[in-house]
Scaffold this active site. Sequence first.
Site, PDB file in Angstrom:
ATOM      1  N   ARG A 174      48.336  18.906  21.084  1.00  0.00           N
ATOM      2  CA  ARG A 174      48.746  20.089  20.188  1.00  0.00           C
ATOM      3  C   ARG A 174      47.702  20.512  19.379  1.00  0.00           C
ATOM      4  NH1 ARG A 174      53.943  18.181  17.191  1.00  0.00           N
ATOM      5  NH2 ARG A 174      55.063  16.744  18.579  1.00  0.00           N
ATOM      6  N   THR A 185      52.497  16.005  24.914  1.00  0.00           N
ATOM      7  CA  THR A 185      52.825  17.190  24.978  1.00  0.00           C
ATOM      8  C   THR A 185      51.980  18.075  26.171  1.00  0.00           C
ATOM      9  OG1 THR A 185      52.328  16.976  22.770  1.00  0.00           O
ATOM     10  CG2 THR A 185      52.881  19.173  23.133  1.00  0.00           C
ATOM     11  N   GLU A 226      49.881   7.530  22.224  1.00  0.00           N
ATOM     12  CA  GLU A 226      50.230   8.704  22.828  1.00  0.00           C
ATOM     13  C   GLU A 226      49.258   9.882  21.907  1.00  0.00           C
ATOM     14  OE1 GLU A 226      54.183   9.984  23.327  1.00  0.00           O
ATOM     15  OE2 GLU A 226      53.654  12.294  23.470  1.00  0.00           O
ATOM     16  N   LYS A 231      61.005   9.831  28.935  1.00  0.00           N
ATOM     17  CA  LYS A 231      60.850   9.827  27.449  1.00  0.00           C
ATOM     18  C   LYS A 231      62.332  10.399  27.274  1.00  0.00           C
ATOM     19  CE  LYS A 231      58.467  12.771  24.063  1.00  0.00           C
ATOM     20  NZ  LYS A 231      57.263  12.933  23.622  1.00  0.00           N
TER      21      LYS A 231
END
Length: 205
Positions: free
Chosen positions: A44, A67, A40, A127
């Site tokens: 960011r 994100t 993943e 998640k």
Amino acid sequence: MNIDEIMRAAPVIPVLVLEGEADWAELARVFVGEGLPVLEVTLRTKAAVDAIRTMREVPGAIVGAGTVVEEWQLAEAKKAGSQFIVSPGLTDHLALAVAKARIPYLPGISTAGDVMRGLDLGLNRFKFFPAAASGGIPMLKALTGPFADVRFCPTGGIRPDNVQEWLALESVLCVGGTWLYAGPGDTTAEVAKRARALRDKLATN
Ligand SMILES: O=C(O)C(=O)C[C@H](O)[C@H](O)COP(=O)(O)O
């Protein structure tokens, strides 16, 4: 692959905050070689989208964008070849956009209401974020009671010393964590060492 298959492809998803310039393909190869092919890459940082594009080319790597909180990020992630999308939370707007884009989706939840909203949207893989701060294992156990078919990837506060406890839960298919890659200056040798230590630890289960 659907999101369930991706979650079952490895016990731990390295959550990667990639900064600066580095050989991202080499980093991905190390993880794949150590049995952690699901990666993943958090959106960011400036480097993230190009890194996804690069890592995506590594044989065996399953690379997702993390994100993702806005629709334009979804479009960027998709263009870069992301194989799945991860969000810290769940909104109807984004979940519908991801469904329309036909990419496997792992949105974050931390309450029963979140899970119910996800179910309404046709989702049942989430998640659990932030896992430790939201109440940890007791909270996830309590949450899974009413939702027998739902499965989770706890992320946020998962570390080598508690990873086994999380993975032992029936509702947990995999966990995510940033500890496997320490950021700029980290070496592939160190990453490989951490990944091997994790594998040894999980093998003693
Ligand atoms: O930005 C996101 O959407 C995220 O994915 C958040 C990360 O999952 C956590 O920051 C993991 O944090 P650690 O506790 O360091 O493993």
